[in-house]
Design an enzyme around this catalytic site. Structure first.
Site, PDB file in Angstrom:
ATOM      1  N   ARG A   1      66.037 -10.756 -21.790  1.00 61.33           N
ATOM      2  CA  ARG A   1      65.242  -9.704 -21.938  1.00 61.33           C
ATOM      3  C   ARG A   1      64.378  -9.549 -23.016  1.00 61.33           C
ATOM      4  O   ARG A   1      64.301  -9.617 -23.749  1.00 61.33           O
ATOM      5  CB  ARG A   1      66.591  -9.338 -21.217  1.00 61.33           C
ATOM      6  CG  ARG A   1      67.658  -9.046 -20.488  1.00 61.33           C
ATOM      7  CD  ARG A   1      66.728  -9.188 -19.242  1.00 61.33           C
ATOM      8  NE  ARG A   1      67.302  -8.854 -18.037  1.00 61.33           N
ATOM      9  CZ  ARG A   1      67.168 -10.024 -17.418  1.00 61.33           C
ATOM     10  NH1 ARG A   1      65.747 -10.975 -16.934  1.00 61.33           N
ATOM     11  NH2 ARG A   1      67.805 -10.373 -15.285  1.00 61.33           N
TER      12      ARG A   1
ATOM     13  N   HIS B   1      57.127 -11.605 -16.790  1.00 63.72           N
ATOM     14  CA  HIS B   1      58.035 -12.168 -15.861  1.00 63.72           C
ATOM     15  C   HIS B   1      57.671 -13.078 -15.202  1.00 63.72           C
ATOM     16  O   HIS B   1      58.598 -12.903 -13.991  1.00 63.72           O
ATOM     17  CB  HIS B   1      58.736 -10.787 -15.595  1.00 63.72           C
ATOM     18  CG  HIS B   1      60.058 -10.824 -15.050  1.00 63.72           C
ATOM     19  ND1 HIS B   1      61.305  -9.539 -16.301  1.00 63.72           N
ATOM     20  CD2 HIS B   1      60.978 -12.125 -15.451  1.00 63.72           C
ATOM     21  CE1 HIS B   1      62.670 -10.324 -16.139  1.00 63.72           C
ATOM     22  NE2 HIS B   1      62.638 -11.832 -15.449  1.00 63.72           N
TER      23      HIS B   1
END
Lengths: 308, 308
Positions: A223, A271
């Site tokens: 993250r 991502h």
């Protein structure tokens, strides 16, 4: 059953097809062509527009297309219904592929050759055998353990670090803040697969980078909030880190003016390291749709207090 | 036995150590510190300076540090003595690693993300499952067959092409010019591992690129003379090819003004894909030194007419 689909990152046609193969009578609709909102029983979504789900009066459950639901939980308009996270084999295998690609790329000095190419410089770096390349994995949950196995199969030296000690075959294991320095000491390639918690937020910082051997490389696939952006740039500029591959950012999409875009020692991907492929991901969704129809308890329901 | 070592690309200390572990009484010397040229029985070399070997009056054999000896055979000062090519497991495993690194990199769209990063553009490309990525290998000898196995293990679709048909498990096989178009038709990633012969020279040209699907990627790890440089640049510029990784060039080191250095869709490495690591490569050399001392026939002697 009528299912409403929304995602900017996933292919609705492929999901519709994979689901209908399993549930031929499924009424599959793709936002914004939802038809009568009263029809919709369930939603299969990733980061839906704020308020979209609240406008579905007979909605009974929300299925996330991703395993991590922290971003969806931050939406105050998310209805108070069962929220199910994605649990799917392809989430794990795609992460294994991505990390293996990066580790091989560093192991064979492609980052150095990229820098040399900018200067038209021809210089060989002798590859060491894979067992001499030590990869450290922070976070030894389901993903971390799978990645460790993939790297072990290719012969790399693998060590793992986690909050509590995890034993994985062929992996030297460390746990807790008191073993962090010992864990990092020989790590040439660091892979971050930590969960995001109050303890792990901002953990990838100048102090941690200073515990790695000079010139180590970073693969950040957890993250964005694990990483202190300025500390990464300083470590790359000083040579303490050699290169970084970042798949996650504090803000996604990464703002155009962010210095990561233009740093020669940073490789960015949007991502894309891990996610669910319709062919395998459709099965757990279909199972939950069957359960919804038959009034049985749903699988993989998120505990909203814990956040996963 | 006294062995003289020369290579710009290999580590003399590591080779000396690995050889002395096997032959403790070996007299290992590193050029230019050869001592008395009369002492030298054998040479372990890669591209020695012209005339170096001719100045060793009692030399009995030349051992190449590489498997391909075509460049050494072009040196007119090479003495007419047994020339042995390197046969070593690490030649094969390092090639497997390199090609796997490149195939994973293309499979997961790192080349497209690199292009997007230059424009600060965030755009996801859904990864397909590995079996949907078709890798074509030209040249199915020892290296090609090993690479095919490595890629099969990761789940990629693999097809092979060679002069005469080779059967390798799990690989769709094609042979000869008449099957070339059929072989290339679905190939998203083309790997060149051909031997360099009159028939294969300049084989990677505009015609061949035109038989690939639009946007295919090239991994060139054979010999620079297989590739028509201008045709590669034209194919990249037109979009017929998406990207190329080149480990070998017509002239090595690649001249500083060559356009390959600066082409955004070309990744260069300095002939680093495959080579012998002292730990495993020392064993066949030690065996030949034992044979030389005992007057037994040497292994892996090159047939100079065939060229390998």
């Amino acid at each position: 059953v009528a299912l409403l689909f929304y995602s900017e990152d996933d292919d609705p046609a492929a999901w519709g097809e994979a689901l209908r193969r399993r549930l031929p009578d499924l009424d599959f609709r793709v936002w914004p062509e939802a038809g009568d909102p009263e029809d919709i029983d369930a939603a299969l979504v990733w980061l839906p527009p704020s308020g979209m789900l609240a406008g579905l009066p007979r909605l009974k459950a929300v299925f996330s297309l991703a395993a991590g639901v922290d971003a969806m939980l931050r939406d105050p308009t998310l209805p108070d219904l069962p929220l199910c996270r994605m649990v799917d084999r392809s989430l794990t295998t795609t992460m294994g592929e991505y990390v293996l690609a990066c580790v091989l790329w560093y192991h064979r000095s492609f980052d150095r050759y990229e820098a040399q190419q900018r200067e038209a410089r021809w210089q060989l770096h002798l590859p060491s055998p894979p067992e001499a390349t030590v990869v450290g994995i922070m976070g030894m949950g389901e993903l971390g353990a799978h990645v460790a196995g993939v790297l072990r199969e290719q012969g790399f030296g693998v060590r793992g670090w986690s909050r509590t000690l995890k034993r994985v075959e062929g992996v030297t294991s460390f746990a807790g803040p008191e073993q962090l320095a010992e864990f990092l000491q020989p790590v040439g390639i660091l892979v971050c697969l930590l969960p995001l918690t109050a303890e792990t937020e901002n953990m990838l910082d100048a102090r941690l980078f200073g515990l790695l051997p000079r010139g180590a490389r970073l693969i950040q696939v957890a993250r964005g909030r694990h990483l202190v952006d300025e500390d990464l740039i300083a470590a790359l500029n000083s040579g303490q880190l050699g290169h970084a591959t970042l798949d996650v950012m504090r803000q996604e999409p990464l703002p155009e003016r962010h210095p990561f875009w233009r740093h020669p020692q940073i490789r960015l991907t949007p991502h894309s390291a891990s996610y669910s492929q319709p062919e395998s991901g459709a099965e757990p969704v279909a199972e939950n749709l069957r359960r919804l129809r038959e009034g049985r308890p749903l699988l993989h329901v998120v505990d909203r207090r814990r956040g996963y």
